[in-house]
Design a protein around this motif. Structure first.
Motif, PDB file in Angstrom:
ATOM      1  N   ASN A 157     -14.321   7.195   6.438  1.00 30.22           N
ATOM      2  CA  ASN A 157     -14.865   5.840   6.252  1.00 30.22           C
ATOM      3  C   ASN A 157     -14.835   5.356   4.807  1.00 30.22           C
ATOM      4  O   ASN A 157     -15.635   4.499   4.422  1.00 30.22           O
ATOM      5  CB  ASN A 157     -16.297   5.758   6.797  1.00 30.22           C
ATOM      6  CG  ASN A 157     -16.361   6.013   8.290  1.00 30.22           C
ATOM      7  OD1 ASN A 157     -15.583   5.439   9.053  1.00 30.22           O
ATOM      8  ND2 ASN A 157     -17.268   6.889   8.709  1.00 30.22           N
ATOM      9  N   THR A 158     -13.934   5.882   4.007  1.00 34.61           N
ATOM     10  CA  THR A 158     -13.808   5.435   2.618  1.00 34.61           C
ATOM     11  C   THR A 158     -12.914   4.202   2.548  1.00 34.61           C
ATOM     12  O   THR A 158     -11.846   4.159   3.161  1.00 34.61           O
ATOM     13  CB  THR A 158     -13.206   6.544   1.743  1.00 34.61           C
ATOM     14  OG1 THR A 158     -14.066   7.686   1.778  1.00 34.61           O
ATOM     15  CG2 THR A 158     -13.061   6.093   0.300  1.00 34.61           C
ATOM     16  N   LEU A 159     -13.362   3.198   1.803  1.00 31.88           N
ATOM     17  CA  LEU A 159     -12.573   1.993   1.581  1.00 31.88           C
ATOM     18  C   LEU A 159     -11.915   2.080   0.212  1.00 31.88           C
ATOM     19  O   LEU A 159     -12.598   2.195  -0.808  1.00 31.88           O
ATOM     20  CB  LEU A 159     -13.470   0.750   1.657  1.00 31.88           C
ATOM     21  CG  LEU A 159     -12.808  -0.591   1.300  1.00 31.88           C
ATOM     22  CD1 LEU A 159     -11.643  -0.894   2.229  1.00 31.88           C
ATOM     23  CD2 LEU A 159     -13.844  -1.714   1.340  1.00 31.88           C
ATOM     24  N   LEU A 160     -10.590   2.030   0.209  1.00 29.84           N
ATOM     25  CA  LEU A 160      -9.812   2.070  -1.027  1.00 29.84           C
ATOM     26  C   LEU A 160      -9.119   0.724  -1.192  1.00 29.84           C
ATOM     27  O   LEU A 160      -8.192   0.384  -0.449  1.00 29.84           O
ATOM     28  CB  LEU A 160      -8.784   3.203  -0.986  1.00 29.84           C
ATOM     29  CG  LEU A 160      -9.350   4.615  -0.845  1.00 29.84           C
ATOM     30  CD1 LEU A 160      -8.225   5.636  -0.681  1.00 29.84           C
ATOM     31  CD2 LEU A 160     -10.223   4.982  -2.052  1.00 29.84           C
ATOM     32  N   THR A 161      -9.567  -0.050  -2.160  1.00 36.33           N
ATOM     33  CA  THR A 161      -9.029  -1.380  -2.429  1.00 36.33           C
ATOM     34  C   THR A 161      -9.187  -1.655  -3.922  1.00 36.33           C
ATOM     35  O   THR A 161     -10.102  -1.102  -4.554  1.00 36.33           O
ATOM     36  CB  THR A 161      -9.775  -2.438  -1.584  1.00 36.33           C
ATOM     37  OG1 THR A 161      -9.258  -3.737  -1.886  1.00 36.33           O
ATOM     38  CG2 THR A 161     -11.274  -2.426  -1.851  1.00 36.33           C
TER      39      THR A 161
ATOM     40  N   VAL B 142       0.853  -1.191   0.000  1.00 36.39           N
ATOM     41  CA  VAL B 142       0.000   0.000   0.000  1.00 36.39           C
ATOM     42  C   VAL B 142       0.889   1.240   0.000  1.00 36.39           C
ATOM     43  O   VAL B 142       1.882   1.309   0.733  1.00 36.39           O
ATOM     44  CB  VAL B 142      -0.925   0.011   1.232  1.00 36.39           C
ATOM     45  CG1 VAL B 142      -1.638   1.351   1.368  1.00 36.39           C
ATOM     46  CG2 VAL B 142      -1.939  -1.119   1.137  1.00 36.39           C
ATOM     47  N   ILE B 143       0.522   2.220  -0.816  1.00 41.82           N
ATOM     48  CA  ILE B 143       1.307   3.446  -0.931  1.00 41.82           C
ATOM     49  C   ILE B 143       0.384   4.645  -0.782  1.00 41.82           C
ATOM     50  O   ILE B 143      -0.628   4.755  -1.487  1.00 41.82           O
ATOM     51  CB  ILE B 143       2.044   3.506  -2.284  1.00 41.82           C
ATOM     52  CG1 ILE B 143       3.104   2.390  -2.353  1.00 41.82           C
ATOM     53  CG2 ILE B 143       2.671   4.878  -2.509  1.00 41.82           C
ATOM     54  CD1 ILE B 143       3.685   2.160  -3.720  1.00 41.82           C
ATOM     55  N   VAL B 144       0.735   5.536   0.137  1.00 41.29           N
ATOM     56  CA  VAL B 144       0.024   6.792   0.327  1.00 41.29           C
ATOM     57  C   VAL B 144       1.035   7.901   0.061  1.00 41.29           C
ATOM     58  O   VAL B 144       1.984   8.092   0.826  1.00 41.29           O
ATOM     59  CB  VAL B 144      -0.552   6.911   1.753  1.00 41.29           C
ATOM     60  CG1 VAL B 144      -1.298   8.228   1.923  1.00 41.29           C
ATOM     61  CG2 VAL B 144      -1.487   5.738   2.057  1.00 41.29           C
TER      62      VAL B 144
ATOM     63  N   PHE C  10      -3.145  -0.757  -2.866  1.00 43.26           N
ATOM     64  CA  PHE C  10      -3.756   0.436  -3.447  1.00 43.26           C
ATOM     65  C   PHE C  10      -2.782   1.611  -3.331  1.00 43.26           C
ATOM     66  O   PHE C  10      -2.056   1.749  -2.348  1.00 43.26           O
ATOM     67  CB  PHE C  10      -5.055   0.761  -2.713  1.00 43.26           C
ATOM     68  CG  PHE C  10      -5.947   1.733  -3.433  1.00 43.26           C
ATOM     69  CD1 PHE C  10      -6.993   1.285  -4.212  1.00 43.26           C
ATOM     70  CD2 PHE C  10      -5.742   3.103  -3.337  1.00 43.26           C
ATOM     71  CE1 PHE C  10      -7.819   2.168  -4.887  1.00 43.26           C
ATOM     72  CE2 PHE C  10      -6.560   3.994  -3.997  1.00 43.26           C
ATOM     73  CZ  PHE C  10      -7.603   3.533  -4.774  1.00 43.26           C
ATOM     74  N   VAL C  11      -2.781   2.487  -4.344  1.00 43.90           N
ATOM     75  CA  VAL C  11      -1.928   3.678  -4.361  1.00 43.90           C
ATOM     76  C   VAL C  11      -2.807   4.928  -4.301  1.00 43.90           C
ATOM     77  O   VAL C  11      -3.651   5.133  -5.190  1.00 43.90           O
ATOM     78  CB  VAL C  11      -1.040   3.716  -5.623  1.00 43.90           C
ATOM     79  CG1 VAL C  11      -0.191   4.990  -5.635  1.00 43.90           C
ATOM     80  CG2 VAL C  11      -0.152   2.483  -5.690  1.00 43.90           C
TER      81      VAL C  11
END
Length: 281
Positions: free
Chosen positions: A208-212, A179-181, A197-198
């Motif tokens: 509460n957002t799901l990033l996948t 995972v990269i932020v 996910f990037v």
């Protein structure tokens, strides 16, 4: 020989001879200690930016992930102490004596940093929170209460991880990006970022957002649908779209599935972020 060469040799030997902790030599453990120290200083990292933003700008260092796996395979689980709490693990917690000299704060009663994790300058870790082995947390980043930063996750500079945020780890397969932020991202409370996910730089993600990779990102700027990454400079939030199950007899009112909607970052939102940074400084 270089540290990478040493890890490569150990990895090849481990794969060939099926070495376990009982057969590890002291010299092998010395190499692994050197490896963990290099992770903690930021000299090496699980993935690196080759320039730009987005998935194509990052390359994974497979040998670094292999080094972390070797630490699990060649060490015994031992009883350890964290304050008054006893626990059992192959790795101790990270020594934090160096943090204060770089202006980084970790508040008491529950900020846990495992060996092999890197924290940059002027970071803040609020309790309780956890940063796992191989993770990289860039300068000026806030890890808020109840946050988890998973193994090998790469967090950029000036990032805000809202309370109760989960950053997943991708240790295996070793060839997959973690995972990269990227730099300047703000994740609202309760966000989840998983499975490599990037999150593109300077983006602001709603609570509460799901990033996948399994959830589509409907980018209204480029008018494209992306999987596995959020482009840079976006304001993103969760919405629900119609599902193919909508015509099933069990869903008389219609069935919906989650999606992420991405817009341009609005200037007034950026100004609000800058005001918050000014208050922190």
């Amino acid at each position: 020989m270089s540290l990478q060469t040493d890890i490569d040799d150990l990895w090849n030997q481990y794969q060939t001879d099926d070495i376990d902790a009982d057969s590890a030599h002291s010299s092998d453990l010395d190499t692994l200690d050197e490896f963990l120290a290099a992770l903690e200083t930021g000299e090496i990292r699980a993935a690196e930016n080759d320039g730009g933003s987005g998935p194509d700008a990052w390359s994974v260092n497979e040998w670094v992930k292999q080094g972390i796996l070797l630490n699990f395979g060649l060490r015994h689980t031992e009883p350890r102490a964290y304050g008054d709490v006893m626990y059992h693990d192959v790795l101790p917690l990270r020594d934090t004596d160096d943090l204060a000299t770089r202006g980084t704060r970790n508040t008491p009663n529950g900020t846990t940093i495992r060996r092999g994790a890197y924290l940059g300058e002027d970071c803040i870790m609020m309790s309780p929170s956890f940063v796992n082995v191989g993770a990289y947390v860039g300068d000026g980043t806030l890890v808020d209460s109840c946050d988890t930063v998973g193994s090998c996750a790469q967090i950029g500079e000036g990032v805000k991880l809202g309370a109760n945020t989960l950053i997943g780890g991708v240790l295996e397969p070793v060839e997959d990006n973690p995972v990269i932020v990227e730099d300047g991202v703000s994740l609202g409370a309760g966000c989840r970022v998983t499975s490599g996910f990037v999150v593109g730089e300077n983006s602001i993600v709603g609570e509460n957002t799901l990033l996948t990779p399994r959830i589509p990102v409907y980018d209204l700027v480029d008018e494209e649908v992306f999987y596995g990454h959020l482009p840079a400079n976006r304001r993103a939030f969760t919405r629900f779209v119609e599902s193919s199950l909508g015509d099933h007899e069990l869903f008389a009112g219609g069935a919906y599935k989650p999606a992420v909607v991405a817009l341009d970052v609005e200037e007034d939102t950026i100004d609000a972020t800058r005001r918050e940074e000014a208050l922190r400084d």
